[in-house]
Design an enzyme around this catalytic site. Structure first.
Site, mmCIF file in Angstrom:
data_model
loop_
_atom_site.group_PDB
_atom_site.id
_atom_site.type_symbol
_atom_site.label_atom_id
_atom_site.label_comp_id
_atom_site.label_asym_id
_atom_site.label_seq_id
_atom_site.Cartn_x
_atom_site.Cartn_y
_atom_site.Cartn_z
ATOM 1 N N SER A 125 0.846 -1.192 0.000
ATOM 2 C CA SER A 125 0.000 0.000 0.000
ATOM 3 C C SER A 125 0.877 1.235 0.000
ATOM 4 O O SER A 125 1.841 1.332 0.763
ATOM 5 C CB SER A 125 -0.899 0.015 1.240
ATOM 6 O OG SER A 125 -1.587 1.246 1.345
ATOM 7 N N TYR A 177 -3.831 -0.738 9.750
ATOM 8 C CA TYR A 177 -3.595 -1.258 8.399
ATOM 9 C C TYR A 177 -2.228 -0.824 7.883
ATOM 10 O O TYR A 177 -1.473 -1.626 7.332
ATOM 11 C CB TYR A 177 -4.689 -0.754 7.462
ATOM 12 C CG TYR A 177 -4.560 -1.241 6.033
ATOM 13 C CD1 TYR A 177 -4.905 -2.539 5.689
ATOM 14 C CD2 TYR A 177 -4.096 -0.399 5.034
ATOM 15 C CE1 TYR A 177 -4.796 -2.994 4.388
ATOM 16 C CE2 TYR A 177 -3.989 -0.834 3.728
ATOM 17 C CZ TYR A 177 -4.330 -2.126 3.401
ATOM 18 O OH TYR A 177 -4.213 -2.564 2.119
#
Length: 275
Positions: A133, A146
């Site tokens: 990410s 996350y």
């Protein structure tokens, strides 16, 4: 590496994982699609049926792999499966949520990867592709659970690249900046963070919600992103590769700035001074 053979893609029942699995099948690979519930991926079998390669479903819970062993003739491992929970202030995020996130995004990934390495090494030209990410490199509030799991994947990718280089096993990381999947559509790009429910954090959460337009408007269709990902599998280059416009723009900025510069820039965006 030969552009054929067996590939394993995790989280392949939808979104980017599904698109990557189909892209590999379209290029003649024999793909194992790892899914938690095969009943949710019947259409994947139908879509792959007319393509040059083959596709089989494998029940796979990244948080509980059991005695699963990757096939001995594995050529490509795509670690795509991921979980993202609520966007909470760190003090309000319970340890169960941290464990749930890391069990899928990090510990499960490590466990599957370590089991796959012998097969990849024996071929002398295997590939591990970790879907990361772009947010791992951007200091954002209410994103820490996350984000931290993806920072861990980035560090793991670096270690794997060095350790496996002598055996001809390549490692790449694809930090996603914006792909039009369920994870994006249910994420902070489309709604306020749960932190907005906490009075102390509400002003920052409201500002956070107003900053999400870029990820929403620049999101790439999964099929196009998957084509870019698979192209990168066979292209020499750096560890980290972009597959979408946000990452294309974001990675050079990350390379050109320090962590402190990015942190100070984010503090300025929220109108606060560092304590």
């Amino acid at each position: 590496m030969d552009k054929k053979g067996k590939a394993l893609v995790t989280g392949a029942n939808r979104g980017l994982g599904k698109a990557i699995a189909l892209e590999l099948v379209s290029r003649g690979f024999d793909v194992i699609a790892g899914v938690r519930n095969p009943d949710t991926a019947i259409d994947l079998l139908e879509q792959a049926r007319s393509l040059p390669g083959t596709l089989v479903l494998e029940r796979m819970d990244m948080a509980a792999l059991g005695d699963y062993q990757p096939p001995a003739d594995l050529r490509i491992l795509v670690n795509n499966a991921g979980y993202r929970g609520p966007y909470l202030p760190i003090e309000e995020a319970g340890m169960d949520e941290w464990r749930r996130t890391f069990d899928t995004n990090f510990f499960g990934l490590i466990d599957l990867t370590r089991r796959a390495i012998p097969a990849l090494r024996n071929h002398g030209h295997g590939l591990i592709c970790n879907i990361g990410s772009l947010g791992a490199y951007v200091p954002l509030p209410f994103y820490s659970i996350y984000r931290t799991s993806k920072v861990a994947v980035a560090a793991l990718s670096e270690g794997l690249r060095i350790e496996l280089a002598p055996f001809g096993v390549r490692v790449i990381e694809i930090p996603i900046g914006g792909v039009d999947t369920d994870m994006l559509r249910t994420g902070i790009a489309h709604r306020p963070p749960e932190a907005i429910e906490y009075e102390l954090y509400r002003p920052m959460a409201q500002s956070q919600a107003a900053m999400s337009e870029t990820a929403r408007t620049n999101a790439l269709a999964p099929e196009i992103a998957a084509r870019n990902v698979v192209d990168e599998m066979f292209r020499p280059g750096p560890l980290r590769r972009a597959c979408d416009p946000n990452a294309v723009n974001g990675l050079p900025h990350i390379d050109a700035t320090t962590e402190e510069e990015r942190l100070q820039g984010m503090l300025q965006k929220f109108g606060v001074e560092s304590a």
